[in-house]
Write an enzyme that holds these catalytic residues in place. Sequence first.
Site, PDB file in Angstrom:
ATOM      1  N   CYS A 257       0.816  -1.211   0.000  1.00 28.87           N
ATOM      2  CA  CYS A 257       0.000   0.000   0.000  1.00 28.87           C
ATOM      3  C   CYS A 257       0.853   1.265   0.000  1.00 28.87           C
ATOM      4  CB  CYS A 257      -0.948   0.006   1.191  1.00 28.87           C
ATOM      5  SG  CYS A 257      -0.130  -0.068   2.802  1.00 28.87           S
TER       6      CYS A 257
ATOM      7  N   HIS B 206      18.504  -1.093   2.670  1.00 30.89           N
ATOM      8  CA  HIS B 206      17.140  -0.593   2.451  1.00 30.89           C
ATOM      9  C   HIS B 206      16.120  -1.721   2.597  1.00 30.89           C
ATOM     10  CE1 HIS B 206      13.877   1.806   0.859  1.00 30.89           C
ATOM     11  NE2 HIS B 206      13.616   0.863  -0.025  1.00 30.89           N
TER      12      HIS B 206
END
Length: 433
Positions: free
Chosen positions: A50, A95
Amino acid sequence: MALIAAGVSHHTAPLPLRERLVVSAGETQAAAQRILEASGAREVVLLSTCNRTEVYAVEGDVDAAPAIWSDFSAMLGEDVSPFGYVRRDRDAVAHLFRVTAGIDSMILGEAQIHGQVRDAWERSRAASGAVLNRLFQSALMVGGRVRSETAIGRGAASTSSAAVQLASKIFGTLNGRHAMVLGAGEMAELALECLVSEGVRTAIVANRTHERAQVLAERYHAQALHYDECWSRLADVDLLICSTAAPRTIVGVEQIAGSLKERGDRPLCILDIAVPRDVDPAVGALSNVFLYDLDDLRTVATANIERRREELPAAEDVIAPEVEKYWEWLAGLAAVPVLRTFRTEMDRLREAELSDAMRKLDHLSPRDREAIEHFSRALMNKFLHEPSVRLRAAAANGRGLGVVDALRYLFDLRGTDAAGAEPESDDSATRGR
């Protein structure tokens, strides 16, 4: 061989853009394969949630980022690169580890991202290989460790819980309120759990698959409705939470407007936590209707970040050594085939030169020929010993990839990389410790 992570997230792009880049579960495999072929990458994993759409790739001979931006831009109908970011090599590894641990999320420490990363990897397996498989195994292990060894996920740590927190602030309290949840997936269930814990008096679950709505409703002592029946009940609810997997808006002005007369002056709060959004933004313009989407949850998220910021150094202490551990493995994986090819090529040259020399020395006895053969091998081994030792040492301390690339270039060792290697089995890599 280089690693790259390229994508957009809630840090760089607004919700109206992010929702247009969402890749559904059923489309992930085909999209990953498409990017793999277009970019010339050796491996690809596509992660779409999302709040982010990212591609992790092992680059081939060219930079993979332009092809990734081209693919995203085709989905968007405009250039997406101004909203994107690129992480390379160690930064790409770090990351992904931060993403999986939930410390790059809008809701700091959210638990759902761990499963989303795992699912994205599984759906992309046809386009991934040894390097990314090991990377995602490591990321899942690191994410599990961060959650178990720190308090990063303490308290409300999901989009659903943040939405319910926001509703509590709007109403003052949810105790005795009436709520409806549209959808019956993981986020909808989390929202329902939070609503019940906040004292909501009556809860309704509506879903296109009624059986799933019934299961969820029974679990939380709520009422299940068929999707088409729920609109007639809007007049009774104070709060509507929307979290479906619909590819486009399913709640429009016509569904909401019909209940407004019956509601009188009672406000209706709508929390749309779906991506793509479930609710047409025009609904927010209706009288006494207050519509909030994911980007409106930033105020709650900011509060969570402040409460949990003290845990970030502990999380980074888990992540940093695991980044180096993975990078050392990757450097070693790259070094082995290059070193093998290097020695094979040097031995080929030795044999060619020795053969030429022996044709000019045909008067030598077999014993002398054997001595020269032995001398050539010994001399080659002496020459290659120190470079081989140093290459292995560079791999061990994390500098191996640069040295490998230099060796490959200096001696024109083409086609030597770790793309076809298989990582060792590590069942614990997919479990938190």
